[in-house]
Design a protein around this motif. Structure first.
Motif, PDB file in Angstrom:
ATOM      1  N   ALA A   1       6.841  -5.435  -2.395  1.00  0.00           N
ATOM      2  CA  ALA A   1       7.186  -4.745  -3.644  1.00  0.00           C
ATOM      3  C   ALA A   1       6.100  -4.970  -4.697  1.00  0.00           C
ATOM      4  CB  ALA A   1       8.544  -5.219  -4.156  1.00  0.00           C
ATOM      5  N   SER A   2       5.505  -6.166  -4.712  1.00  0.00           N
ATOM      6  CA  SER A   2       4.431  -6.458  -5.671  1.00  0.00           C
ATOM      7  C   SER A   2       3.215  -5.587  -5.385  1.00  0.00           C
ATOM      8  CB  SER A   2       4.009  -7.930  -5.574  1.00  0.00           C
ATOM      9  OG  SER A   2       5.079  -8.764  -5.922  1.00  0.00           O
ATOM     10  N   SER A   3       2.851  -5.528  -4.110  1.00  0.00           N
ATOM     11  CA  SER A   3       1.683  -4.754  -3.733  1.00  0.00           C
ATOM     12  C   SER A   3       1.932  -3.268  -3.988  1.00  0.00           C
ATOM     13  CB  SER A   3       1.376  -5.004  -2.254  1.00  0.00           C
ATOM     14  OG  SER A   3       0.275  -4.269  -1.855  1.00  0.00           O
ATOM     15  N   TYR A   4       3.160  -2.835  -3.720  1.00  0.00           N
ATOM     16  CA  TYR A   4       3.557  -1.453  -4.033  1.00  0.00           C
ATOM     17  C   TYR A   4       3.333  -1.191  -5.527  1.00  0.00           C
ATOM     18  CZ  TYR A   4       6.602   2.572  -4.863  1.00  0.00           C
ATOM     19  OH  TYR A   4       7.097   3.785  -5.253  1.00  0.00           O
ATOM     20  N   ALA A   5       3.715  -2.159  -6.343  1.00  0.00           N
ATOM     21  CA  ALA A   5       3.571  -2.005  -7.797  1.00  0.00           C
ATOM     22  C   ALA A   5       2.097  -1.904  -8.188  1.00  0.00           C
ATOM     23  CB  ALA A   5       4.231  -3.186  -8.510  1.00  0.00           C
ATOM     24  N   ILE A   6       1.269  -2.768  -7.604  1.00  0.00           N
ATOM     25  CA  ILE A   6      -0.164  -2.752  -7.937  1.00  0.00           C
ATOM     26  C   ILE A   6      -0.776  -1.405  -7.560  1.00  0.00           C
ATOM     27  CG2 ILE A   6      -2.409  -3.776  -7.354  1.00  0.00           C
ATOM     28  CD1 ILE A   6      -0.807  -6.431  -6.822  1.00  0.00           C
ATOM     29  N   MET A   7      -0.385  -0.922  -6.385  1.00  0.00           N
ATOM     30  CA  MET A   7      -0.981   0.305  -5.860  1.00  0.00           C
ATOM     31  C   MET A   7      -0.465   1.552  -6.573  1.00  0.00           C
ATOM     32  SD  MET A   7      -3.312   0.672  -3.729  1.00  0.00           S
ATOM     33  CE  MET A   7      -4.109   2.248  -3.712  1.00  0.00           C
ATOM     34  N   SER A   8       0.816   1.550  -6.919  1.00  0.00           N
ATOM     35  CA  SER A   8       1.415   2.770  -7.481  1.00  0.00           C
ATOM     36  C   SER A   8       1.337   2.804  -9.002  1.00  0.00           C
ATOM     37  CB  SER A   8       2.879   2.868  -7.057  1.00  0.00           C
ATOM     38  OG  SER A   8       3.629   1.824  -7.657  1.00  0.00           O
ATOM     39  N   GLY A   9       1.132   1.650  -9.613  1.00  0.00           N
ATOM     40  CA  GLY A   9       1.165   1.594 -11.068  1.00  0.00           C
ATOM     41  C   GLY A   9       2.586   1.619 -11.619  1.00  0.00           C
ATOM     42  N   LYS A  10       3.561   1.592 -10.717  1.00  0.00           N
ATOM     43  CA  LYS A  10       4.958   1.561 -11.155  1.00  0.00           C
ATOM     44  C   LYS A  10       5.505   0.141 -11.036  1.00  0.00           C
ATOM     45  CE  LYS A  10       7.410   5.107  -9.650  1.00  0.00           C
ATOM     46  NZ  LYS A  10       7.972   6.115  -8.725  1.00  0.00           N
ATOM     47  N   THR A  11       6.749  -0.042 -11.433  1.00  0.00           N
ATOM     48  CA  THR A  11       7.359  -1.362 -11.285  1.00  0.00           C
ATOM     49  C   THR A  11       7.963  -1.466  -9.889  1.00  0.00           C
ATOM     50  OG1 THR A  11       7.809  -1.474 -13.635  1.00  0.00           O
ATOM     51  CG2 THR A  11       9.116  -2.918 -12.221  1.00  0.00           C
ATOM     52  N   GLY A  12       7.615  -2.506  -9.167  1.00  0.00           N
ATOM     53  CA  GLY A  12       8.148  -2.717  -7.824  1.00  0.00           C
ATOM     54  C   GLY A  12       9.560  -3.291  -7.885  1.00  0.00           C
ATOM     55  N   VAL A  13      10.351  -2.979  -6.871  1.00  0.00           N
ATOM     56  CA  VAL A  13      11.715  -3.509  -6.840  1.00  0.00           C
ATOM     57  C   VAL A  13      11.973  -4.164  -5.491  1.00  0.00           C
ATOM     58  CG1 VAL A  13      14.177  -2.973  -7.048  1.00  0.00           C
ATOM     59  CG2 VAL A  13      12.513  -1.686  -8.402  1.00  0.00           C
ATOM     60  N   CYS A  14      12.440  -5.410  -5.524  1.00  0.00           N
ATOM     61  CA  CYS A  14      12.865  -6.063  -4.293  1.00  0.00           C
ATOM     62  C   CYS A  14      14.276  -6.600  -4.486  1.00  0.00           C
ATOM     63  CB  CYS A  14      11.893  -7.165  -3.874  1.00  0.00           C
ATOM     64  SG  CYS A  14      11.738  -8.507  -5.052  1.00  0.00           S
ATOM     65  N   MET A  15      14.927  -6.879  -3.388  1.00  0.00           N
ATOM     66  CA  MET A  15      16.338  -7.213  -3.440  1.00  0.00           C
ATOM     67  C   MET A  15      16.649  -8.259  -2.378  1.00  0.00           C
ATOM     68  SD  MET A  15      19.117  -4.203  -3.390  1.00  0.00           S
ATOM     69  CE  MET A  15      18.972  -3.295  -4.877  1.00  0.00           C
ATOM     70  N   ALA A  16      17.579  -9.136  -2.680  1.00  0.00           N
ATOM     71  CA  ALA A  16      18.001 -10.116  -1.676  1.00  0.00           C
ATOM     72  C   ALA A  16      19.422 -10.533  -1.982  1.00  0.00           C
ATOM     73  CB  ALA A  16      17.079 -11.338  -1.689  1.00  0.00           C
ATOM     74  N   THR A  17      20.037 -11.167  -1.001  1.00  0.00           N
ATOM     75  CA  THR A  17      21.387 -11.650  -1.244  1.00  0.00           C
ATOM     76  C   THR A  17      21.338 -13.013  -1.933  1.00  0.00           C
ATOM     77  OG1 THR A  17      23.573 -11.880  -0.235  1.00  0.00           O
ATOM     78  CG2 THR A  17      21.704 -12.791   1.004  1.00  0.00           C
ATOM     79  N   SER A  18      22.488 -13.622  -2.122  1.00  0.00           N
ATOM     80  CA  SER A  18      22.552 -14.897  -2.842  1.00  0.00           C
ATOM     81  C   SER A  18      21.974 -16.032  -1.996  1.00  0.00           C
ATOM     82  CB  SER A  18      24.010 -15.205  -3.185  1.00  0.00           C
ATOM     83  OG  SER A  18      24.741 -15.376  -1.988  1.00  0.00           O
ATOM     84  N   GLY A  19      21.934 -17.222  -2.521  1.00  0.00           N
ATOM     85  CA  GLY A  19      21.555 -18.432  -1.775  1.00  0.00           C
ATOM     86  C   GLY A  19      20.186 -18.335  -1.141  1.00  0.00           C
ATOM     87  N   PRO A  20      20.119 -18.464   0.192  1.00  0.00           N
ATOM     88  CA  PRO A  20      18.810 -18.490   0.854  1.00  0.00           C
ATOM     89  C   PRO A  20      18.047 -17.172   0.702  1.00  0.00           C
ATOM     90  CG  PRO A  20      20.575 -18.310   2.466  1.00  0.00           C
ATOM     91  CD  PRO A  20      21.226 -18.589   1.154  1.00  0.00           C
ATOM     92  N   GLY A  21      18.769 -16.075   0.604  1.00  0.00           N
ATOM     93  CA  GLY A  21      18.088 -14.793   0.377  1.00  0.00           C
ATOM     94  C   GLY A  21      17.310 -14.865  -0.912  1.00  0.00           C
ATOM     95  N   ALA A  22      17.967 -15.363  -1.945  1.00  0.00           N
ATOM     96  CA  ALA A  22      17.336 -15.468  -3.260  1.00  0.00           C
ATOM     97  C   ALA A  22      16.203 -16.491  -3.244  1.00  0.00           C
ATOM     98  CB  ALA A  22      18.382 -15.836  -4.304  1.00  0.00           C
ATOM     99  N   THR A  23      16.430 -17.651  -2.630  1.00  0.00           N
ATOM    100  CA  THR A  23      15.360 -18.674  -2.642  1.00  0.00           C
ATOM    101  C   THR A  23      14.156 -18.211  -1.821  1.00  0.00           C
ATOM    102  OG1 THR A  23      16.450 -19.885  -0.845  1.00  0.00           O
ATOM    103  CG2 THR A  23      16.821 -20.685  -3.090  1.00  0.00           C
ATOM    104  N   ASN A  24      14.396 -17.401  -0.800  1.00  0.00           N
ATOM    105  CA  ASN A  24      13.259 -16.880  -0.041  1.00  0.00           C
ATOM    106  C   ASN A  24      12.393 -15.926  -0.863  1.00  0.00           C
ATOM    107  OD1 ASN A  24      13.681 -18.298   2.279  1.00  0.00           O
ATOM    108  ND2 ASN A  24      14.653 -16.628   3.410  1.00  0.00           N
ATOM    109  N   LEU A  25      12.962 -15.349  -1.897  1.00  0.00           N
ATOM    110  CA  LEU A  25      12.161 -14.469  -2.766  1.00  0.00           C
ATOM    111  C   LEU A  25      11.223 -15.264  -3.668  1.00  0.00           C
ATOM    112  CD1 LEU A  25      14.650 -11.827  -4.285  1.00  0.00           C
ATOM    113  CD2 LEU A  25      12.914 -11.404  -2.545  1.00  0.00           C
ATOM    114  N   ILE A  26      11.537 -16.529  -3.841  1.00  0.00           N
ATOM    115  CA  ILE A  26      10.900 -17.318  -4.897  1.00  0.00           C
ATOM    116  C   ILE A  26       9.370 -17.296  -4.833  1.00  0.00           C
ATOM    117  CG2 ILE A  26      10.471 -19.731  -5.542  1.00  0.00           C
ATOM    118  CD1 ILE A  26      13.431 -20.144  -5.747  1.00  0.00           C
ATOM    119  N   THR A  27       8.801 -17.498  -3.653  1.00  0.00           N
ATOM    120  CA  THR A  27       7.340 -17.522  -3.547  1.00  0.00           C
ATOM    121  C   THR A  27       6.750 -16.190  -4.007  1.00  0.00           C
ATOM    122  OG1 THR A  27       7.494 -19.089  -1.743  1.00  0.00           O
ATOM    123  CG2 THR A  27       5.409 -17.931  -1.965  1.00  0.00           C
ATOM    124  N   GLY A  28       7.429 -15.110  -3.632  1.00  0.00           N
ATOM    125  CA  GLY A  28       6.950 -13.788  -4.043  1.00  0.00           C
ATOM    126  C   GLY A  28       7.055 -13.580  -5.545  1.00  0.00           C
TER     127      GLY A  28
END
Lengths: 164, 540
Positions: free
Chosen positions: B54-81
């Motif tokens: 989603a970040s790279s999509y944002a850089i390339m498109s000039g738009k705001t990228g959107v990513c989604m995850a569930t609670s708990g480990p889904g959310a913590t897995n997003l953290i590095t990104g």
């Protein structure tokens, strides 16, 4: 290292205090004291933060605080043009022999006795940090059982106000 | 309508076309609504990849990228990104599911305090407790993420908020009293910088990622051309300086090129455009040339004076400030500047000869070939390690090309999902993920994403069976005590690609590179090219 007083207006929302305290710890800034409460506008809180550090540190603190979306306004207060107060509650051991001596000290400081028991006196005092230290020094020989301080709250003298 | 529907409706209204996300129990109501939307959903093989894509999509498109995850480990897995997007100022919305509001704080199944966890490295975050707030919060989040200094905003939505039924009211225009980015430079500072440029004999521009965030690529080129001021870049600035032509000297810093660092050493007036001057880049500016006048232009006032003492601080949007500067009459000696620029260009032109080794291919030659064969117009993503620096210093971007990399955080495993995001944003471009075998193995599960969603990216995999950059560090600083850097046990990558149904091949020497790279680039199909590299090959 000098002390600097920052007055900060923030949104009165859950989590704002933790954002601010978290910012201080992760950027390695030291908070001397932090006092917070609402203002005449219920949706806005005002914090008085006393920071220890050189000019670079204080500038960084202000800039980083300003980046927080929930922070509305920051003002560095000039010590010479600011009225600062702190409130403390001090519970000191007192018996028939010492009680009147302690009351005399409290009177001299224009502090108040707000609670009394057979073995203790609880004192409320408002004043500057220096005045607090002086009272504590005088009460220490009587044995301070416990005490609690609010931290400094500050406001500018005269017609200056933070939102201008 | 449900809270989930209000969320999807607001995303549509904000112009979201793609979501990179991973479903789970706590965000199931959102996914149920998403299935009925025209928004495209791409399922990567891990939440971290969703955030990177989603970040790279944002850089390339000039738009705001959107990513989604569930609670708990889904959310913590997003953290590095999320942290990666924060360091590189990428506009990103991360939407996480959360346990029901009545369960929050009770250590429920898959509960984690994601707003608490992400506070240090996101621009802002929200825990929405009332479905009536969803639309306005989301609109504000998009505004915060994409304006000023862009960055990630996290929105945590408990499941009962998603399911509760509300009377949808469209959000009003965002107005946040604590957030009013300043875009126009102070006129006094503009006059100061103009006079500094006029007085300078060896002016220099350091271009950073902020040039792109401001959309100032063309203005930067015009500005440097007009006054013949040479341009060096930070790692994040590479992507935004390709229009500067000959005046572009190269990347500065510990991993930069000699000619660029020489420029910084010799300059008497350094104009910093949208760069943090992080430790990798700034040491040289600060310690080896403390006499230069430093003018720092950035939309984030907190960056100015943070790492490098600044003589002329200018807070503002780079495009706006450059326009302000170019409206002034600057009485500078353009031909003197041109002579100074030429001395650097000469230095840059000195041919670099890469050592050849019959058994393996030279990665720097390979990147130069890639650069020639694509005419610099490909979208290049990189991993982190030697591959990143080989690419940064040897791929010559031209207009139309892009260089997407993890600059501030230095995240291994970024490049492959980043290539996915970039290709989704720009399906007509050739997208090449430059990989190292260490980083590749952090995200190689994304080969399935490439296959499933038919995202035809090219993967150029340098394989030295080592964590090359750490190995090099151990050689130089730890008396060649090589420890924990060997990657024996890695699979046969050509066969592995084959297992995913992706075409692949391997070269064994430099001679085979031109044909192999041409073949890799051919056709709009995914392809993996493995290039064996000597384990003692140096980064610079």
């Amino acid at each position: 290292m000098a002390k600097h007083i920052l007055s900060v207006l923030t949104e009165n929302k859950a989590g704002v205090l933790s954002r601010i305290s978290g910012l201080f710890s992760r950027r390695g800034f030291n908070i001397d004291s932090l006092a917070v409460g609402t203002t005449q506008d219920e949706s806005i809180s005002r914090m008085t933060i006393v920071v220890n550090g050189d000019d670079y540190i204080v500038e960084q603190v202000c800039k980083q605080l300003n980046k927080l979306i929930d922070v509305i306004k920051i003002k560095r207060l000039d010590d010479n043009d600011t009225v600062s107060r702190e409130l403390s509650l001090i519970k000191v051991a007192a018996n028939n022999k010492t009680r009147s001596d302690i009351i005399q000290i409290v009177d001299i400081f224009r502090a108040k006795i707000i609670d009394v028991s057979h073995e203790t006196l609880t004192i409320e005092m408002t004043g500057t940090e220096e005045k607090h230290q002086a009272l504590i020094d005088l009460l220490t020989p009587y044995e301070i059982k416990e005490m609690v301080k609010t931290g400094t709250v500050s406001i500018e003298r005269g017609t200056n106000i933070i939102s201008k | 309508m449900s809270g989930a529907k209000a969320l999807i409706k607001t995303l549509e209204n904000e112009g979201t076309e793609v979501i990179f996300g991973y479903p789970g129990a706590a965000n199931a109501p959102i996914y149920d609504e998403l299935s009925k939307s025209k928004i495209r959903h791409i399922l990567p093989r891990g939440e971290q990849a969703a955030a990177h894509a989603a970040s790279s999509y944002a850089i390339m498109s000039g738009k705001t990228g959107v990513c989604m995850a569930t609670s708990g480990p889904g959310a913590t897995n997003l953290i590095t990104g999320i942290a990666n997007a924060y360091m590189d100022s990428v506009p990103l919305i991360a939407i996480t599911g959360q346990v029901a509001t009545s369960m929050i704080g009770r250590d429920a199944f898959q509960e984690v305090d994601i707003t608490g966890a992400t506070a240090p490295f996101c621009k802002h975050n929200y825990l929405i407790k009332d479905a009536n707030d969803i639309a306005q919060t989301l609109k504000d989040a998009f505004y915060i993420a994409s304006t000023g200094r862009p960055g990630p905003v996290v929105i945590d939505i408990p499941i009962d908020v998603s399911t509760s039924v509300i009377d949808y009211k469209p959000p009003h225009k965002t107005d946040i009293r604590g957030y009013k980015p300043n875009v126009k430079g102070h006129p006094l500072q503009i006059r100061k910088i103009c006079s500094a440029i006029a007085q300078s004999k060896r002016p220099l521009i350091i271009a950073g990622g902020g040039v792109g965030a401001s959309g100032a690529e063309q203005l930067l080129a015009e500005f440097s051309q007009k006054y013949q001021i040479p341009v060096v870049t930070t790692l994040m600035g590479i992507n935004h300086s390709s229009r500067c032509g000959e005046l572009l000297i190269g990347m500065i810093g510990t991993h930069g090129v000699l000619e660029a660092n020489t420029a910084v050493r010799k300059s008497d007036c350094i104009i910093v455009l949208g760069a943090r001057l992080g430790d990798r880049a700034y040491t040289i500016v600060h310690s080896e040339n403390s006499d230069a006048v430093i003018a720092h232009i950035d939309i984030d006032p907190a960056e100015i004076g943070k790492n490098v003492g600044t003589h002329i601080p200018i807070v503002g949007d780079i495009s706006v400030v450059l326009q302000q500067i170019m409206k002034q009459k600057i009485d500078c000696n353009v031909s003197e500047n041109a002579r100074w620029a030429n001395s650097l260009i000469e230095l840059k032109k000195k041919k670099k000869v890469f050592k050849d080794n019959k058994q393996t291919a030279n990665p720097k030659s390979a990147i130069r070939l890639l650069s020639e064969l694509t005419g610099g117009s490909a979208v290049i993503t990189t991993e982190v390690g030697q591959n990143q620096i080989w690419t940064a210093n040897n791929y010559s971007l031209s207009g139309g090309g892009a260089f997407i990399t993890s600059g501030g955080l230095g995240t291994m495993g970024f490049g492959l999902p980043a290539a996915i995001g970039a290709k989704v944003a720009a399906p007509d471009k050739t997208v090449v993920a430059v990989e190292g075998d260490g980083s590749f193995q952090m995200s190689l599960s994304e080969l399935a994403t490439i296959k499933q969603w038919n995202i035809p990216i090219k993967i150029m995999l340098f394989n030295n069976s080592q964590l090359g950059m750490v190995r090099e560090l151990q050689r130089m600083k730890y008396s060649s005590n090589y420890f924990a850097v060997g990657l024996d046990g890695s699979p046969d990558f050509v066969k592995l690609a084959g297992a995913y149904g992706i075409e692949a091949s391997r070269v064994s020497s430099n001679d085979e590179l031109p044909d192999a790279i041409s073949k890799m680039l051919r056709g709009d199909i995914p392809y993996l090219l493995e290039i064996p590299v000597d384990k003692d090959e140096s980064t610079l």
